[in-house]
Enzyme design. Structure first.
Site, mmCIF file in Angstrom:
data_model
loop_
_atom_site.group_PDB
_atom_site.id
_atom_site.type_symbol
_atom_site.label_atom_id
_atom_site.label_comp_id
_atom_site.label_asym_id
_atom_site.label_seq_id
_atom_site.Cartn_x
_atom_site.Cartn_y
_atom_site.Cartn_z
ATOM 1 N N ASP A 107 -7.913 0.156 2.202
ATOM 2 C CA ASP A 107 -6.498 -0.121 2.407
ATOM 3 C C ASP A 107 -5.603 0.959 1.833
ATOM 4 O O ASP A 107 -5.595 1.205 0.631
ATOM 5 C CB ASP A 107 -6.152 -1.455 1.756
ATOM 6 C CG ASP A 107 -4.909 -2.081 2.371
ATOM 7 O OD1 ASP A 107 -4.074 -1.322 2.881
ATOM 8 O OD2 ASP A 107 -4.781 -3.302 2.338
ATOM 9 N N ASP A 313 0.052 2.400 7.760
ATOM 10 C CA ASP A 313 -0.819 1.452 7.065
ATOM 11 C C ASP A 313 -2.114 1.221 7.836
ATOM 12 O O ASP A 313 -2.093 1.006 9.045
ATOM 13 C CB ASP A 313 -0.070 0.130 6.865
ATOM 14 C CG ASP A 313 -0.850 -0.860 6.029
ATOM 15 O OD1 ASP A 313 -1.413 -0.446 4.997
ATOM 16 O OD2 ASP A 313 -0.898 -2.033 6.408
#
Length: 433
Positions: A107, A313
């Site tokens: 992430d 992201d």
């Protein structure tokens, strides 16, 4: 708690060969990452339908944007604005001596490496076995007086305390708490070797509460001081890249160091615009265009210096835009599609059609980033299979943060250079990387 089958372990088994720091720096290295919906993933649910996977992507993307708002943390805690349940890509790696294999959510929206650890007060029922730190010869907790503890937010009330503790708390009450520690991290390289990084700072979670299917924890690629990228910075030159294929069944590649350099024909680069909260990577999106229709993107949620109005992201599936941008974009796209419109079951996506992805003759959307970095998004980047013969526009209006999701990044080699403070894009067939 369930365990993995022997076949799954065989597929993802790490090689027991090693290369040194210098070798990792000299040419870099690449690891394999796997989408949660791939049969190779330990988080794969074979009974889920495409509609269920689609609904999970919609809900989690919106939920994630909401979580990017300020979380409920005390002033002296390591802060990580990410939720364990909604990352899309997992990475197999090992911790400890002897090695113990774990699977973390990769992430870019998190700035810490943390995993569940035994013995623990409260551990959720993760898919794979939980790491027992007492069995490792190289595990060591960090005291409050250590420089590593001082470099991050912590729960220490005085330097005399023996153990530095982290605490991540979210608005909905979910949390992870535990010891900030040093441990050997081993990353499996696609060249058949593995790369060991001793004395890596990790969060050993001993009190954790999350819902839904579970990985071992988080592998943070954010820009915070204890993220994987920051800790390996001297070995990788602050460079990493990834390439997400269009098909979830195909493995993706995450590269570090010289192996992560993005260059050559078709490459465009744009500056990273940092905010006060530097966990996330912000880019400056100037406009989106459909043909000759250019939709200007004002500084929605940008930093005090005017830089950075959209988060790039890896953990969010859909792309989220301000309402005024989304409305104009969806209208421009809808004018070019001839399929029959249908209602979205969740009342979240306003542009859905009856048909298959290969029947959607959607126009190319060009994202104009600062620095004359134009990135073209094809139909596979802009539409998602909703199951039951329905396809939907993979963009959604947001009242909080703007996010460039991972669907929009597929079949693009995306490289981060934190020394040059740039993100680069190169059109690529990611199945051939």
């Amino acid at each position: 708690m369930t365990t993995m089958s022997n076949s799954s372990l065989t597929i993802l088994l790490l090689c027991l060969c090693y290369v040194s720091f210098s070798e990792a720096l000299n040419g870099g290295f690449t690891v394999e990452i796997i989408h949660r919906d791939s049969p190779k993933s330990p988080l794969y649910r074979p009974t889920q339908t495409q509609f269920q996977r689609f609904s999970n992507a919609v809900r989690s993307s919106i939920h994630r944007a909401n979580r990017f708002n300020k979380t409920s943390v005390s002033p002296n805690t390591v802060e990580s604005n990410v939720t364990l349940d909604i990352g899309d890509y997992t990475m197999s790696y090992s911790v400890g001596t002897p090695e113990f294999q774990v699977f973390g959510i990769v992430d870019t929206g998190s700035d810490i490496i943390w995993l569940q650890c035994q013995p623990c007060k409260i551990c959720y029922d993760q898919t794979t076995p939980v790491f027992n730190s007492s069995n490792s010869k190289t595990y060591k907790t960090l005291p409050c007086s250590s420089s590593s503890c001082k470099s991050v937010f912590n729960t220490c009330s005085s330097p005399q305390e023996k153990t530095c503790e982290y605490s991540i708390r979210y608005e909905d009450g979910t949390h992870s708490e535990g010891d900030l520690s040093l441990e050997t991290l081993t990353l499996g390289s696609t060249n058949g070797s593995s790369v060991q990084f001793p004395a890596t700072v990790i969060g050993c979670g001993r009190n954790n509460s999350f819902s839904s299917e579970k990985s071992s924890g988080i592998v943070g690629l954010g820009s915070g001081p204890v993220s994987l990228i920051s800790q390996l910075s001297s070995s990788i030159g602050g460079r990493f890249s990834y390439c997400f294929p269009m098909i979830n069944d195909k493995p993706s590649k995450l590269s570090f160091g010289d192996a992560a350099v993005v260059s050559g024909s078709g490459t465009v680069s744009t500056p990273i615009g940092y905010h006060d909260q530097e966990t996330h990577y912000y880019l400056t999106l100037e406009a989106l265009s459909v043909g000759n229709n250019r939709i200007e993107f004002r500084n929605f949620s940008s930093g005090s210096n005017g830089e950075g109005n959209i988060i790039i992201d890896s953990g969010t599936t859909l792309t989220l835009l301000p309402g005024y941008v989304y409305t104009k974009l969806a209208s421009a796209v809808a004018k070019e599609i001839k399929l029959d419109r249908v209602e979205d079951a969740f009342n979240q996506l306003s542009l859905c059609y009856k048909g298959k992805l290969d029947e959607v003759h959607a126009p190319v959307i060009t994202a104009h980033f600062r620095g004359d970095a134009d990135v073209k998004l094809n139909v596979e980047n802009s539409f998602i299979d909703g199951g039951d013969g329905v396809v939907c526009f993979a963009f959604v209006a947001s009242e909080s943060f703007s996010i460039l999701g991972n669907m929009a990044q597929r079949n693009l080699l995306v490289g981060y250079d934190l020394q040059k403070k740039t993100v680069s894009f190169k059109p690529t067939d990611c199945t051939k990387q």
